[in-house]
Design a protein around this motif. Structure first.
Motif, mmCIF file in Angstrom:
data_model
loop_
_atom_site.group_PDB
_atom_site.id
_atom_site.type_symbol
_atom_site.label_atom_id
_atom_site.label_comp_id
_atom_site.label_asym_id
_atom_site.label_seq_id
_atom_site.Cartn_x
_atom_site.Cartn_y
_atom_site.Cartn_z
ATOM 1 N N GLN A 1 0.825 -1.213 0.000
ATOM 2 C CA GLN A 1 0.000 0.000 0.000
ATOM 3 C C GLN A 1 0.859 1.262 0.000
ATOM 4 O O GLN A 1 0.379 2.352 0.325
ATOM 5 N N PHE A 2 2.124 1.107 -0.394
ATOM 6 C CA PHE A 2 3.076 2.210 -0.328
ATOM 7 C C PHE A 2 3.518 2.695 -1.708
ATOM 8 O O PHE A 2 3.479 3.891 -1.989
ATOM 9 N N ARG A 3 3.923 1.779 -2.550
ATOM 10 C CA ARG A 3 4.463 2.168 -3.850
ATOM 11 C C ARG A 3 3.384 2.800 -4.728
ATOM 12 O O ARG A 3 2.213 2.435 -4.660
ATOM 13 N N ASP A 4 3.787 3.716 -5.561
ATOM 14 C CA ASP A 4 2.858 4.320 -6.513
ATOM 15 C C ASP A 4 2.518 3.363 -7.650
ATOM 16 O O ASP A 4 1.483 3.515 -8.301
ATOM 17 N N GLU A 5 3.401 2.389 -7.874
ATOM 18 C CA GLU A 5 3.143 1.346 -8.863
ATOM 19 C C GLU A 5 3.658 0.033 -8.287
ATOM 20 O O GLU A 5 4.781 -0.044 -7.787
ATOM 21 N N LEU A 6 2.842 -1.009 -8.368
ATOM 22 C CA LEU A 6 3.234 -2.299 -7.808
ATOM 23 C C LEU A 6 4.420 -2.896 -8.563
ATOM 24 O O LEU A 6 4.568 -2.696 -9.764
ATOM 25 N N LEU A 7 5.240 -3.651 -7.835
ATOM 26 C CA LEU A 7 6.376 -4.308 -8.466
ATOM 27 C C LEU A 7 5.921 -5.375 -9.448
ATOM 28 O O LEU A 7 6.525 -5.574 -10.504
ATOM 29 N N TYR A 8 4.849 -6.095 -9.085
ATOM 30 C CA TYR A 8 4.429 -7.249 -9.870
ATOM 31 C C TYR A 8 2.953 -7.096 -10.252
ATOM 32 O O TYR A 8 2.061 -7.613 -9.581
ATOM 33 N N SER A 9 2.683 -6.379 -11.317
ATOM 34 C CA SER A 9 1.306 -6.163 -11.756
ATOM 35 C C SER A 9 1.289 -5.635 -13.181
ATOM 36 O O SER A 9 2.274 -5.044 -13.651
#
Length: 525
Positions: free
Chosen positions: A278-286
């Motif tokens: 719920q932190f990154r502006d873009e998910l690592l794996y998506s």
């Protein structure tokens, strides 16, 4: 190093020379190995439990999970934020070195080193300092009634041994920087490390010079990790092992009917749940680019309503789990009552509607990080959840791996949608779960908050919970904190899992709801 090895060899020679005729070797297994024998290098609870047979703290839990003295004989408060501990005299480390306040003060400093993960469990402590050779003061940032429980994370290492073996700092498993303490040990506890082959076999020997009166009757302990459920059960039933602390639920009846082994089963303090980045502006794996769907509470609620915990209980857990509505087990000290009911019903259609409202009418793809040998049926649970989420349009890219790799993922926040569990250990208190998994992640808190949720209102409750002396007022504050996690859908709780151990008849394991095998209490005929 040579001095240490010679001293241990002499101790082992004395032990086996005296006890060869009546030697009691105990052989046991689990689904994973200890990640390290450096007590500060990980916050993995199985590793902590294993290493605590070698190293000791100022206090310990007894058979009823009540605090009792260990390396400290007594303690008292000298101010609201300072506790004074009188240390036990005539205690020796396994290599014969005497234990003193210098080792306690050194251990505190070592725990602050860069590679230390265990320090994240001790954020309430400001300093530990020597007063005299057998007295130390522990200073907290604020009044902290749960200090003794908190100190279960603080085991004592030998200053001289660490300095002599270039292990003055904790092994850094995240950076893959090992030192001598990662595979070698020198504690004061009831068992000494005799040999270690990582992921193969670890051999312990009873400490003949232990300060306490042993309740065990063991001379040697052989631990062999076996990841495969089928192989673990087969090895047990063949007679090659005395006990296992990971019985596959489908094998309970088979083992019980063997006539040779008995299964001991009960609810664990651990709750299993899913976390989300719920932190990154873009998910690592998506496949969602330019934004993070998990920042939208509607998406989190959609996933919650897409997961059928009763089906998981019935089809995966074979009826032996306790569906949860909060991440804190209701059996933990301080846990609020009445908040463990599910906050939203299982409703795939409602989940689809929420996803559409959030801008994902066709769903999205996301990676799921799961261990495959850490929790009861962890991989099978994740596979079931993948199927359930797929029905509402959330397509999962599975990333299943052994606990050692998965643990590194958590500590480095290399996650998007991930499985995690917490039993309130080592404190055996609801506060420990909230402090570790929900507090804003920092150098002193939120050590298992891999999704990096942050809420100032929640954080403001933690010091109040830590300082509150009145049990009912404290429980009410914990209830407020838990309510925030439920309303914000910080995690997706599944269930409390069972503890299922098995042992050869005549072997007494003393099972505890914290799921920690304390070898100092094991007896065998």
């Amino acid at each position: 190093m040579k001095k240490h090895m010679l001293a241990v060899a002499m101790a082992l020679s004395m032990l086996f020379g005296a006890a060869a005729a009546g030697a009691k070797t105990f052989t046991w297994t689990a689904s994973l190995d200890a990640l390290s024998v450096d007590p500060y290098s990980t916050n993995n609870s199985f590793t902590t439990a294993f290493v605590n047979n070698i190293y000791e703290g100022l206090a310990r839990f007894n058979e009823e999970l009540k605090v009792e003295p260990a390396l400290a004989e007594s303690w008292q408060t000298v101010s609201p934020t300072v506790w004074r501990f009188k240390l036990r005299r005539n205690v020796k480390f396994h290599n014969g070195e005497p234990f003193s306040a210098d080792d306690v003060a050194f251990s505190w400093q070592r725990m602050q080193s860069p590679g230390s993960i265990a320090k994240l469990d001790l954020g309430g402590i400001k300093d530990i300092r020597k007063v005299d050779a057998y007295t130390v003061d522990v200073e907290t940032h604020a009044p902290f009634p749960l200090l003794l429980n908190n100190l279960m994370s603080f085991t004592i290492m030998s200053k001289a041994w660490c300095e002599a073996n270039d292990a003055k700092e904790a092994s850094d498993l995240q950076q893959k920087k090992e030192n001598f303490a990662n595979r070698n040990a020198n504690g004061t506890g009831p068992f000494m490390l005799k040999s270690r082959e990582v992921d193969v076999k670890t051999v312990l020997a009873a400490n003949p010079n232990w300060w306490d009166k042993p309740k065990h009757n063991l001379t040697e302990v052989i631990f062999t990790p076996i990841q495969s459920d089928a192989t673990r059960t087969a090895s047990l039933l063949s007679g090659a092992l005395d006990a296992t602390v990971n019985v596959p639920l489908q094998d309970v009846q088979r083992i019980n009917s063997s006539g040779t082994f008995t299964v001991v089963q009960g609810p664990e303090l651990r709750t299993i749940f899913f976390g989300m980045d719920q932190f990154r502006d873009e998910l690592l794996y998506s496949d969602v680019k330019g934004k993070n769907p998990f920042k939208d509470v509607r998406v989190r609620r959609a996933l919650y309503q897409a997961i059928d915990v009763e089906a998981i209980k019935r089809s995966v857990m074979r009826g032996v789990s306790w569906p949860a509505g909060m991440i804190v087990s209701p059996a933990l000290n301080g846990a609020p009552q009445g908040l463990n009911a599910r906050i939203l019903p299982f409703d795939p259609e409602a989940a689809k509607k929420l996803l559409a409202e959030a801008g994902y009418p066709d769903g999205f793809t996301v990676g799921m990080q799961c261990p495959n040998n850490r929790y009861v049926y962890d991989e099978q649970i994740c596979l079931a959840v993948i199927s359930m989420l797929g029905r509402v349009g959330v397509k999962i890219t599975p990333q299943f791996e052994p606990a050692a790799k998965w643990n590194v993922r958590l500590n480095s926040q290399d996650i998007s949608l991930y499985m995690i569990g917490h039993a309130g250990l080592p404190m055996v208190d609801a506060y420990a779960v909230l402090f570790d998994t929900v507090a804003t992640r920092s150098a002193k808190a939120g050590g298992l908050n891999a999704g990096r949720y942050s809420n100032p209102a929640f954080d403001a409750l933690l010091p109040r919970i830590a300082a509150e002396l009145d049990a009912e007022k404290r429980r009410a504050l914990i209830g407020e904190a838990v309510a925030i996690t439920r309303n914000d859908m910080v995690y997706l709780p599944l269930h409390q899992q069972p503890i299922t151990w098995a042992a050869k008849k005549g072997v007494e394991l003393r099972q505890s709801p914290d799921n920690q095998l304390r070898l100092r209490l094991v007896t065998t005929n």
